[in-house]
Scaffold this motif. Sequence first.
Motif, PDB file in Angstrom:
ATOM      1  N   ALA A  43      -3.692  13.996  -5.291  1.00 37.99           N
ATOM      2  CA  ALA A  43      -3.488  12.683  -4.660  1.00 37.99           C
ATOM      3  C   ALA A  43      -3.752  11.551  -5.656  1.00 37.99           C
ATOM      4  N   THR A  44      -4.768  11.736  -6.501  1.00 40.77           N
ATOM      5  CA  THR A  44      -5.105  10.718  -7.502  1.00 40.77           C
ATOM      6  C   THR A  44      -3.925  10.496  -8.452  1.00 40.77           C
ATOM      7  N   LEU A  45      -3.338  11.590  -8.906  1.00 44.00           N
ATOM      8  CA  LEU A  45      -2.191  11.494  -9.806  1.00 44.00           C
ATOM      9  C   LEU A  45      -1.002  10.835  -9.100  1.00 44.00           C
ATOM     10  N   ARG A  46      -0.777  11.218  -7.850  1.00 42.68           N
ATOM     11  CA  ARG A  46       0.361  10.641  -7.101  1.00 42.68           C
ATOM     12  C   ARG A  46       0.159   9.154  -6.828  1.00 42.68           C
ATOM     13  N   HIS A  47      -1.085   8.767  -6.589  1.00 41.59           N
ATOM     14  CA  HIS A  47      -1.394   7.352  -6.323  1.00 41.59           C
ATOM     15  C   HIS A  47      -0.897   6.488  -7.494  1.00 41.59           C
ATOM     16  N   ILE A  48      -1.306   6.876  -8.707  1.00 44.08           N
ATOM     17  CA  ILE A  48      -0.921   6.090  -9.883  1.00 44.08           C
ATOM     18  C   ILE A  48       0.582   6.203 -10.139  1.00 44.08           C
ATOM     19  N   ARG A  49       1.118   7.395  -9.997  1.00 44.01           N
ATOM     20  CA  ARG A  49       2.542   7.604 -10.268  1.00 44.01           C
ATOM     21  C   ARG A  49       3.404   6.764  -9.329  1.00 44.01           C
ATOM     22  N   THR A  50       3.020   6.728  -8.051  1.00 47.33           N
ATOM     23  CA  THR A  50       3.775   5.929  -7.086  1.00 47.33           C
ATOM     24  C   THR A  50       3.661   4.442  -7.417  1.00 47.33           C
ATOM     25  N   TRP A  51       2.459   4.004  -7.747  1.00 46.16           N
ATOM     26  CA  TRP A  51       2.222   2.600  -8.097  1.00 46.16           C
ATOM     27  C   TRP A  51       3.127   2.187  -9.269  1.00 46.16           C
ATOM     28  N   LEU A  52       3.217   3.053 -10.276  1.00 44.60           N
ATOM     29  CA  LEU A  52       4.008   2.721 -11.462  1.00 44.60           C
ATOM     30  C   LEU A  52       5.499   2.953 -11.252  1.00 44.60           C
ATOM     31  N   ARG A  53       5.835   4.014 -10.555  1.00 43.07           N
ATOM     32  CA  ARG A  53       7.251   4.401 -10.444  1.00 43.07           C
ATOM     33  C   ARG A  53       7.934   3.907  -9.179  1.00 43.07           C
ATOM     34  N   GLY A  54       7.146   3.540  -8.174  1.00 40.45           N
ATOM     35  CA  GLY A  54       7.746   2.997  -6.959  1.00 40.45           C
ATOM     36  C   GLY A  54       7.840   4.003  -5.820  1.00 40.45           C
ATOM     37  N   THR A  55       7.965   3.447  -4.620  1.00 38.40           N
ATOM     38  CA  THR A  55       8.179   4.264  -3.425  1.00 38.40           C
ATOM     39  C   THR A  55       9.690   4.361  -3.191  1.00 38.40           C
ATOM     40  N   PRO A  56      10.148   5.459  -2.587  1.00 36.14           N
ATOM     41  CA  PRO A  56      11.574   5.554  -2.272  1.00 36.14           C
ATOM     42  C   PRO A  56      11.981   4.436  -1.298  1.00 36.14           C
ATOM     43  N   GLU A  57      13.212   4.013  -1.390  1.00 42.27           N
ATOM     44  CA  GLU A  57      13.755   2.981  -0.502  1.00 42.27           C
ATOM     45  C   GLU A  57      13.418   3.309   0.962  1.00 42.27           C
ATOM     46  N   GLY A  58      12.886   2.340   1.669  1.00 36.60           N
ATOM     47  CA  GLY A  58      12.619   2.526   3.099  1.00 36.60           C
ATOM     48  C   GLY A  58      11.367   3.334   3.408  1.00 36.60           C
ATOM     49  N   SER A  59      10.609   3.714   2.387  1.00 33.66           N
ATOM     50  CA  SER A  59       9.428   4.543   2.603  1.00 33.66           C
ATOM     51  C   SER A  59       8.189   3.821   2.074  1.00 33.66           C
ATOM     52  N   TRP A  60       7.017   4.296   2.450  1.00 33.20           N
ATOM     53  CA  TRP A  60       5.799   3.714   1.910  1.00 33.20           C
ATOM     54  C   TRP A  60       4.758   4.785   1.671  1.00 33.20           C
ATOM     55  N   ALA A  61       3.696   4.386   0.967  1.00 34.15           N
ATOM     56  CA  ALA A  61       2.547   5.260   0.753  1.00 34.15           C
ATOM     57  C   ALA A  61       1.326   4.513   1.268  1.00 34.15           C
ATOM     58  N   SER A  62       0.173   5.196   1.345  1.00 30.44           N
ATOM     59  CA  SER A  62      -1.057   4.496   1.722  1.00 30.44           C
ATOM     60  C   SER A  62      -1.926   4.345   0.485  1.00 30.44           C
ATOM     61  N   MET A  63      -2.435   3.131   0.297  1.00 26.72           N
ATOM     62  CA  MET A  63      -3.357   2.829  -0.798  1.00 26.72           C
ATOM     63  C   MET A  63      -4.400   1.871  -0.258  1.00 26.72           C
ATOM     64  N   ALA A  64      -5.643   2.044  -0.699  1.00 31.95           N
ATOM     65  CA  ALA A  64      -6.660   1.046  -0.363  1.00 31.95           C
ATOM     66  C   ALA A  64      -6.606  -0.029  -1.443  1.00 31.95           C
ATOM     67  N   VAL A  65      -6.337  -1.260  -1.018  1.00 29.73           N
ATOM     68  CA  VAL A  65      -6.141  -2.377  -1.951  1.00 29.73           C
ATOM     69  C   VAL A  65      -6.847  -3.614  -1.393  1.00 29.73           C
ATOM     70  N   PRO A  66      -7.176  -4.582  -2.270  1.00 33.24           N
ATOM     71  CA  PRO A  66      -7.823  -5.789  -1.759  1.00 33.24           C
ATOM     72  C   PRO A  66      -6.896  -6.489  -0.764  1.00 33.24           C
ATOM     73  N   SER A  67      -7.399  -6.774   0.414  1.00 28.63           N
ATOM     74  CA  SER A  67      -6.572  -7.419   1.431  1.00 28.63           C
ATOM     75  C   SER A  67      -6.206  -8.828   0.986  1.00 28.63           C
TER      76      SER A  67
END
Length: 336
Positions: free
Chosen positions: A249-273
């Motif tokens: 999950a740690t690897l996917r978190h960074i990879r998604t952040w850098l490479r993007g989510t597929p069109e129309g899809s999302w991921a969950s990340m804890a981020v500053p509101s």
Amino acid sequence: TTSAATVTITGAAGQIGYATVFRAAAGALLGSETPVRLRLLEIPEAVRAAEGVAMELLDGAMPLLESVDVFDDPTAAFDGAEVGLLIGARPRSKGMERADLLSANASIFSVQGRAINEAAAPAFRAVVVGNPANTNALIAASHAPDVPAERFTALTRLDHHRAEAQLAIACGVSVNDVDGVAIWGNHSTSQYVDLTRATVRGRPAEEVLLEHGHDRRWIDEFFIPKVAKRGAEIIEVRGGSSVASAAHATLRHIRTWLRGTPEGSWASMAVPSTGIHGVPEGVVCSFPVTCSQGRYTIVEPWAIADFSRARIDRSVAELLAEREAVEALDLLGPRA
Ligand code: NAI
């Protein structure tokens, strides 16, 4: 191939660290085109073990691994870092009070925040894995006033993956057929696992679940606790905590952040509101996010059902209490 990226991994001699470094060196973090320079940070007592990990990495003769260095000094470890995997943390020992746990971790993450402020590359991005992950990210960010606060995130991708997997199982489909789950709040059992926007083969998940005999009560009383308490279930069954799945999950978190989510899809990340969705600004809270070109965006508010709202608010209240406890101990840095 592109130019090499510098990645600092803390707690590298620990369980999740061990499972993470090999895959990071094999392209699972930044892709198979990007060589990596790994900088492993450990506490002095574990430096020798980290050196052993570095020896094994060399023994992999890994084509993408440009270098691997071991440190016990945070400023040296974060020198030039573009990505930080902040895995090392102080575990809760027997009889330890919550305030002691917060303060032990606050001292780790304040030191690392200052080191990042001083030494990391301008592009620096971090995911905090070490618990309490959301609040540790808040603390690190508060001590790194020159780094944009939004670069400090915490891991809820494991919870997101767990929700996807359990939804797929309940509907008798592959994980490739499910989409749109969301984790809100804290990486703790107070998290809200939201299926209201989830889909199964493009249809509303709640509708498909009903066809499988699972109503909203089942979601509330079985599904959500199943995901939220999965870590404890793994400990019970495996006889050890979640390690490989957390590393993944740690690897996917960074990879998604850098490479993007597929069109129309999302991921969950804890981020500053940003103050969005009724979550007070600055609180490091899990949201559904879309990513593109190295940036994440919290999904636009939708009309959140009352029962979802109450669940989100409960987890956010826990995050606010953690923030207050850290504030009361005077552990937040100059940004706060
Ligand atoms: P572990 O105890 O095997 O490894 C932790 C490592 O961090 C140890 O080698 C320790 O020496 C090191 N460490 C401690 N303080 C450090 C410091 N100041 N600087 C550098 N290194 C330091 O633990 P494990 O299983 O690898 O888990 C790591 C953390 O991840 C724990 O806090 C755990 O609760 C958390 N976790 C978070 C998950 C999430 O989804 N957010 C999922 C699973 C675990």
